[in-house]
Design a protein around this motif. Structure first.
Motif: not given
Lengths: 262, 313
Positions: A150-153, A237-244, A246-248
């Motif tokens: 949740l924090a990452l999202f 998938w969830a972590l990947g989406w959030c990381a993407l 975030l970085v962009v």
């Protein structure tokens, strides 16, 4: 004299801006409660009014809580987009931009304040959910994982919102972003399982970023899945989406902050 | 270094609109330079370029010896911006605003607090130090704005229309503050549309019109550039008026047949005035009234900037 921004400069500048963001948030409780009240009202509406008609296998409140939390994060992000868009019209930002400070620090201040507001809002939503009968079946490890995700999202969606706030030329334009975020959960597995949706919507619902986050949370809290995919797959998938996201957003927002020409 | 600002042939367009059409400007260190112009003349665009807020299309611009385009960070370390729309955080208090800038300029916690207290007393902000800036009057906001610009005294201070929208009393306060800052040796680039303000504060003035500098000099030089001081002779009857014109047959004389006035250039000395009046008396052309008329910066401004010409271009 070095002309480049060092990491320690960026950290020091960001600390000042985080303090600024937290003070500003604390002095605008209306925005906070507006962004909180609607998700809570929707949760009550879905659980008590529509919940009886929903067949999700088990108590509807157990199904809907992750979606409501994401909806709340969406409204919170909308507040952030508006706050950034508004801030960019203030003279103070011209001062910041003409000072030798790290380009991203002003946005970091907004984002961290946004995460802090969301943490409180999420805790309140969870409190209300527990009051109306939400009974998660999760141990300490599952709770820790859920809170971490949740924090990452929230971090990712806040940074995205700040970027939208920089792109928007007005508060109204930024506010429209709230509508998009508030609508996205309806076309995910937040309120109904994806297989109950028409084919066209179903494809979107199964592949949009909110769904794996919701499924992962539901899996962690309730041990159930509506898509049939293993929890680990959903989590990646969830972590990947959030990381993407975030970085962009982080890269785009730092550039936009310097480039704005009005 | 001799010059704090060195700008040559600076151009800037927004789409098809040319805002700056080749501006040249040098500002010696430690002076107050007034940039005078009507709304839309390009003043704020010039300030925003020099403060690294926006880019430019052509020419060169150096501030405190640093190239504005190539070494923006060094320029930012040397300037402070006091904006047309006061550059303060309205949600924060005076104390919070000042401390925030102090921390961003890497003053320690104790040094920030001390500097904040010092600036609060110097800029007369004590009464509002712990109130949010939203509640301030225009004058209070500008004083906080100036104080924030002076947390670390800059090499170059931008004052972009510092008194626009202020009442006369607040304006006088801001002027007094600017004079004090100038006395400390800070170089100031002041933009204004008020001639009186430039006259009061600036060592030198550039008149910006349609994206070009159309005149530059000290306030006194600009005044003499348009027209010198004149003796205005006012007549009560046409006969004496005609007699005066016949006596004063020089191209510098300007006359108004309707008002029956004759303006004669003068150096303002009693001798020249006495000679003029004696020669008029001999010719039977003594005026009814004699007045001295010195050109104001308003005359300069109106002569140099013609809005009708601008519209036709």
């Amino acid at each position: 004299m070095s002309t480049a921004t060092t990491i320690s400069d960026a950290v020091l500048d960001s600390r000042v801006m985080i303090r600024r963001g937290l003070i500003r948030s604390a002095r605008d409780p209306e925005a906070f409660f507006t962004a909180l009240a609607l998700p809570v009202a929707l949760m009550l509406l879905f659980v008590y009014v529509f919940g009886g008609a929903m067949s999700t296998g088990g108590e509807y409140v157990d199904y809907v809580v992750p979606g409501i939390i994401l909806l709340c994060a969406g409204f919170g992000a909308g507040t952030t987009a508006v706050a950034v868009a508004d801030d960019m019209t203030n003279g103070i930002v011209d001062r910041f931009r003409s000072m030798p400070i790290a380009a991203g620090s002003v946005i970091v201040g907004h984002v961290v304040a946004s995460v802090a507001r969301n943490a409180i809002a999420t805790a309140l939503v969870i409190g209300v959910a527990l009051l109306i009968g939400w009974r998660p079946d999760a141990g300490v490890a599952e709770w820790a994982a859920a809170i971490g995700l949740l924090a990452l999202f929230v971090l990712a969606i806040s940074w995205l919102a700040a970027t939208v706030g920089l792109l928007a030329r007005s508060k109204d334009a930024a506010n429209a972003f709230t509508m998009v975020l508030a609508f996205l959960p309806y076309v995910s597995t937040a309120f109904v399982p994806a297989h109950t949706l028409p084919t066209a919507l179903r494809g979107f619902a199964e592949h949009q970023p909110m769904t794996p986050v919701i499924e992962t949370l539901r899996g962690l809290w309730m041990g159930t899945s509506t898509t049939g995919q293993p929890l680990a797959d959903q989590a990646w998938w969830a972590l990947g989406w959030c990381a993407l996201i975030l970085v962009v957003s982080a890269v785009a927002s730092a550039r936009l902050f310097r480039r704005r020409t009005t | 270094m001799a010059y704090t600002v060195e700008v040559a042939d600076l151009t800037k367009s927004y789409g098809a609109t040319e805002v700056l059409r080749g501006v040249d400007l040098t500002i010696p260190a430690g002076t107050v330079h007034g940039m005078l112009g009507a709304n839309g003349a390009g003043k704020t665009t010039l300030v925003r370029i020099l403060a690294t807020l926006i880019g430019y299309d052509g020419g060169t611009a150096r501030v405190a010896g640093h190239d504005v385009a190539r070494d923006a960070r060094a320029v930012r370390g040397a300037v402070s911006l006091t904006g047309q729309y006061a550059a303060v955080d309205e949600v924060l208090t005076t104390r919070e605003n000042l401390t925030m800038v102090a921390r961003l300029r890497r003053l320690s916690g104790a040094a920030s607090a001390a500097r904040t207290d010092e600036l609060i007393s110097r800029f007369d902000l004590g009464a509002i130090a712990d109130r949010r800036a939203t509640t301030y009057s225009g004058g209070q906001r500008r004083r906080l704005d100036l104080a924030m610009s002076m947390v670390v005294p800059p090499t170059l201070l931008f004052l972009d229309e510092p008194t626009t929208g202020l009442d006369p009393r607040s304006r006088d306060q801001v002027w007094a503050t600017v004079r004090e800052l100038a006395d400390t040796g800070v170089t100031v680039l002041l933009t204004t549309q008020y001639l009186e303000e430039a006259d009061q504060l600036a060592d030198r003035i550039s008149v910006l019109d349609g994206g070009r500098i159309v005149a530059e000099g000290t306030p006194e030089e600009l005044k003499t550039q348009v027209a010198g001081e004149v003796v205005r002779l006012t007549y009560g009857d046409t006969a004496a008026y005609e007699a005066a014109l016949a006596t004063l047959r020089t191209p510098e004389v300007t006359a108004d047949r309707v008002l029956l006035t004759v303006d004669v250039p003068t150096d303002g000395s009693p001798e020249s005035l006495r000679r003029l009046l004696d020669s008029l008396a001999v010719a039977g052309a003594s005026p009814r009234r004699v007045g001295m008329h010195a050109p104001s910066l308003d005359d300069v401004f109106l002569t140099l900037t013609n809005p009708k010409q601008e519209a036709l271009r």
